[in-house]
Design a protein around this motif. Structure first.
Motif, mmCIF file in Angstrom:
data_model
loop_
_atom_site.group_PDB
_atom_site.id
_atom_site.type_symbol
_atom_site.label_atom_id
_atom_site.label_comp_id
_atom_site.label_asym_id
_atom_site.label_seq_id
_atom_site.Cartn_x
_atom_site.Cartn_y
_atom_site.Cartn_z
ATOM 1 N N THR A 19 0.904 -1.195 0.081
ATOM 2 C CA THR A 19 0.300 0.137 0.139
ATOM 3 C C THR A 19 0.855 1.135 0.237
ATOM 4 O O THR A 19 1.728 1.337 1.083
ATOM 5 C CB THR A 19 -1.055 -0.027 0.923
ATOM 6 O OG1 THR A 19 -2.187 -1.109 0.688
ATOM 7 C CG2 THR A 19 -2.252 0.994 1.029
ATOM 8 N N LYS A 20 0.818 2.265 -1.104
ATOM 9 C CA LYS A 20 1.126 3.370 -1.354
ATOM 10 C C LYS A 20 2.764 3.465 -1.662
ATOM 11 O O LYS A 20 3.440 4.527 -1.765
ATOM 12 C CB LYS A 20 1.531 4.294 0.248
ATOM 13 C CG LYS A 20 -0.059 3.993 1.338
ATOM 14 C CD LYS A 20 -0.596 5.158 0.417
ATOM 15 C CE LYS A 20 -1.931 5.601 0.768
ATOM 16 N NZ LYS A 20 -3.412 5.973 0.736
ATOM 17 N N PHE A 50 -0.524 -5.683 -7.016
ATOM 18 C CA PHE A 50 -0.939 -5.802 -7.987
ATOM 19 C C PHE A 50 -1.891 -4.270 -8.294
ATOM 20 O O PHE A 50 -2.254 -3.490 -8.360
ATOM 21 C CB PHE A 50 -1.111 -6.254 -9.603
ATOM 22 C CG PHE A 50 -0.044 -6.474 -9.734
ATOM 23 C CD1 PHE A 50 0.694 -5.513 -11.572
ATOM 24 C CD2 PHE A 50 0.906 -7.458 -10.141
ATOM 25 C CE1 PHE A 50 1.395 -6.068 -11.979
ATOM 26 C CE2 PHE A 50 2.655 -8.172 -10.323
ATOM 27 C CZ PHE A 50 2.752 -6.723 -11.707
ATOM 28 N N ARG A 51 -3.050 -4.986 -6.718
ATOM 29 C CA ARG A 51 -4.359 -4.362 -6.871
ATOM 30 C C ARG A 51 -3.720 -2.921 -5.558
ATOM 31 O O ARG A 51 -4.769 -2.140 -6.041
ATOM 32 C CB ARG A 51 -5.146 -5.577 -6.132
ATOM 33 C CG ARG A 51 -6.199 -6.260 -7.465
ATOM 34 C CD ARG A 51 -6.925 -6.797 -6.099
ATOM 35 N NE ARG A 51 -7.866 -7.647 -6.740
ATOM 36 C CZ ARG A 51 -8.071 -8.788 -6.494
ATOM 37 N NH1 ARG A 51 -8.086 -9.613 -5.602
ATOM 38 N NH2 ARG A 51 -9.166 -9.247 -7.777
ATOM 39 N N SER A 52 -2.969 -3.177 -5.281
ATOM 40 C CA SER A 52 -2.589 -1.825 -3.649
ATOM 41 C C SER A 52 -1.939 -1.139 -4.611
ATOM 42 O O SER A 52 -0.938 -0.117 -3.599
ATOM 43 C CB SER A 52 -2.397 -3.104 -3.127
ATOM 44 O OG SER A 52 -1.470 -3.184 -2.810
ATOM 45 N N PHE A 53 -0.732 -1.064 -5.300
ATOM 46 C CA PHE A 53 -0.089 0.065 -6.032
ATOM 47 C C PHE A 53 -0.910 1.818 -6.134
ATOM 48 O O PHE A 53 -2.123 1.612 -6.179
ATOM 49 C CB PHE A 53 0.647 -0.159 -7.404
ATOM 50 C CG PHE A 53 1.144 -1.383 -7.416
ATOM 51 C CD1 PHE A 53 2.599 -1.843 -6.131
ATOM 52 C CD2 PHE A 53 1.276 -2.666 -7.966
ATOM 53 C CE1 PHE A 53 3.341 -2.624 -5.687
ATOM 54 C CE2 PHE A 53 2.275 -3.251 -8.057
ATOM 55 C CZ PHE A 53 3.142 -3.744 -6.707
ATOM 56 N N LEU A 87 -3.243 -3.294 -15.505
ATOM 57 C CA LEU A 87 -4.348 -2.570 -16.032
ATOM 58 C C LEU A 87 -5.423 -3.073 -15.703
ATOM 59 O O LEU A 87 -6.763 -3.318 -14.863
ATOM 60 C CB LEU A 87 -4.666 -3.078 -17.776
ATOM 61 C CG LEU A 87 -3.879 -1.607 -18.219
ATOM 62 C CD1 LEU A 87 -3.509 -1.929 -19.467
ATOM 63 C CD2 LEU A 87 -4.109 -0.186 -18.341
ATOM 64 N N VAL A 88 -5.515 -4.479 -15.178
ATOM 65 C CA VAL A 88 -6.540 -5.318 -15.306
ATOM 66 C C VAL A 88 -6.826 -5.628 -13.736
ATOM 67 O O VAL A 88 -8.336 -5.160 -13.617
ATOM 68 C CB VAL A 88 -6.422 -6.818 -15.430
ATOM 69 C CG1 VAL A 88 -7.700 -7.926 -14.512
ATOM 70 C CG2 VAL A 88 -6.211 -8.050 -17.356
ATOM 71 N N LEU A 89 -6.473 -5.404 -13.087
ATOM 72 C CA LEU A 89 -5.904 -5.830 -11.679
ATOM 73 C C LEU A 89 -6.345 -4.193 -10.898
ATOM 74 O O LEU A 89 -7.250 -4.150 -9.211
ATOM 75 C CB LEU A 89 -4.920 -6.668 -11.372
ATOM 76 C CG LEU A 89 -4.843 -8.502 -11.188
ATOM 77 C CD1 LEU A 89 -3.931 -8.876 -10.713
ATOM 78 C CD2 LEU A 89 -5.807 -8.607 -11.015
#
Length: 217
Positions: free
Chosen positions: A57-58, A111-114, A129-131
């Motif tokens: 995260t972050k 990949f969801r948390s960037f 792009l997907v996640l």
């Protein structure tokens, strides 16, 4: 040419491959666009229902093969207040190792948390792009792609986000220039998913029209 024309159908995933087929002399009626298979995968379907551990995260993620450029990007992103992670391995500036990801749930959640992704990687950009739900800046290195024909360029063009692609020729990439690209990201996650789905539908239509699923076993 003769061997290729023996195939009932030839699928291509980018403009350059299509051009090569046509230059060789493959018949037009044997050619059809099919997105990269990774675009057809629902990554989330392979994860458990529980939320995976979030490590990043972050974080601003970097996946750039040019080490000097990767190091420059890390330095500039740190100035912008981000923590950074190098997706190509090795220790990031903040001390986290990419090998802390030891299961698929965590990989997807990463990949969801960037907060953002800067990459010259075709498949890496697809996962973002997907996640993800954040700006993605593509790098096309002129030294590697002198003809401006990278798969990344083709993907960004098909999704109509090609203004997010940096044509890199050793120009200075600093806080100001990075921010200029980040500010160009105007699309919601829903809009990006809509464009991805349209790309998938094009591929499914190519498969249906090929008739390969109607062939006798």
């Amino acid at each position: 040419k003769n061997h290729l024309n023996d195939f009932k159908m030839l699928f291509y995933r980018d403009k350059t491959t299509e051009e090569v087929f046509r230059e060789i002399g493959v018949s037009d009626d044997k050619l059809s666009f099919l997105p990269d298979p990774s675009l057809l995968i629902d990554f989330g379907a392979f994860c458990s229902k529980g939320r995976a551990k979030t490590l990043f995260t972050k974080y601003a993620a970097i996946a750039v093969g040019n080490r000097n450029l990767s190091s420059t990007l890390q330095d500039e992103l740190l100035k912008m207040g981000y923590k950074t992670i190098n997706l190509l391995g090795g220790e990031a500036q903040e001390g986290l190792l990419i090998n802390q990801i030891d299961d698929f749930d965590s990989y997807v959640q990463m990949f969801r948390s960037f907060e953002l992704l800067i990459t010259d990687r075709f498949h890496g950009s697809i996962k973002g792009l997907v996640l993800g739900d954040y700006p993605i800046v593509g790098i096309e290195d002129e030294a590697v792609y002198p003809n401006q024909n990278s798969k990344l360029r083709d993907l960004f063009s098909r999704l109509d986000i090609d203004k997010m692609l940096i044509r890199y020729n050793h120009q200075m990439l600093n806080v100001e220039s990075i921010n200029q690209y980040l500010n160009q990201w105007i699309w919601s996650k829903a809009e990006i998913q809509h464009r991805l789905n349209n790309l998938r539908l094009t591929g499914y239509e190519s498969l249906r029209n090929s008739g390969i699923f109607n062939a006798q076993a």
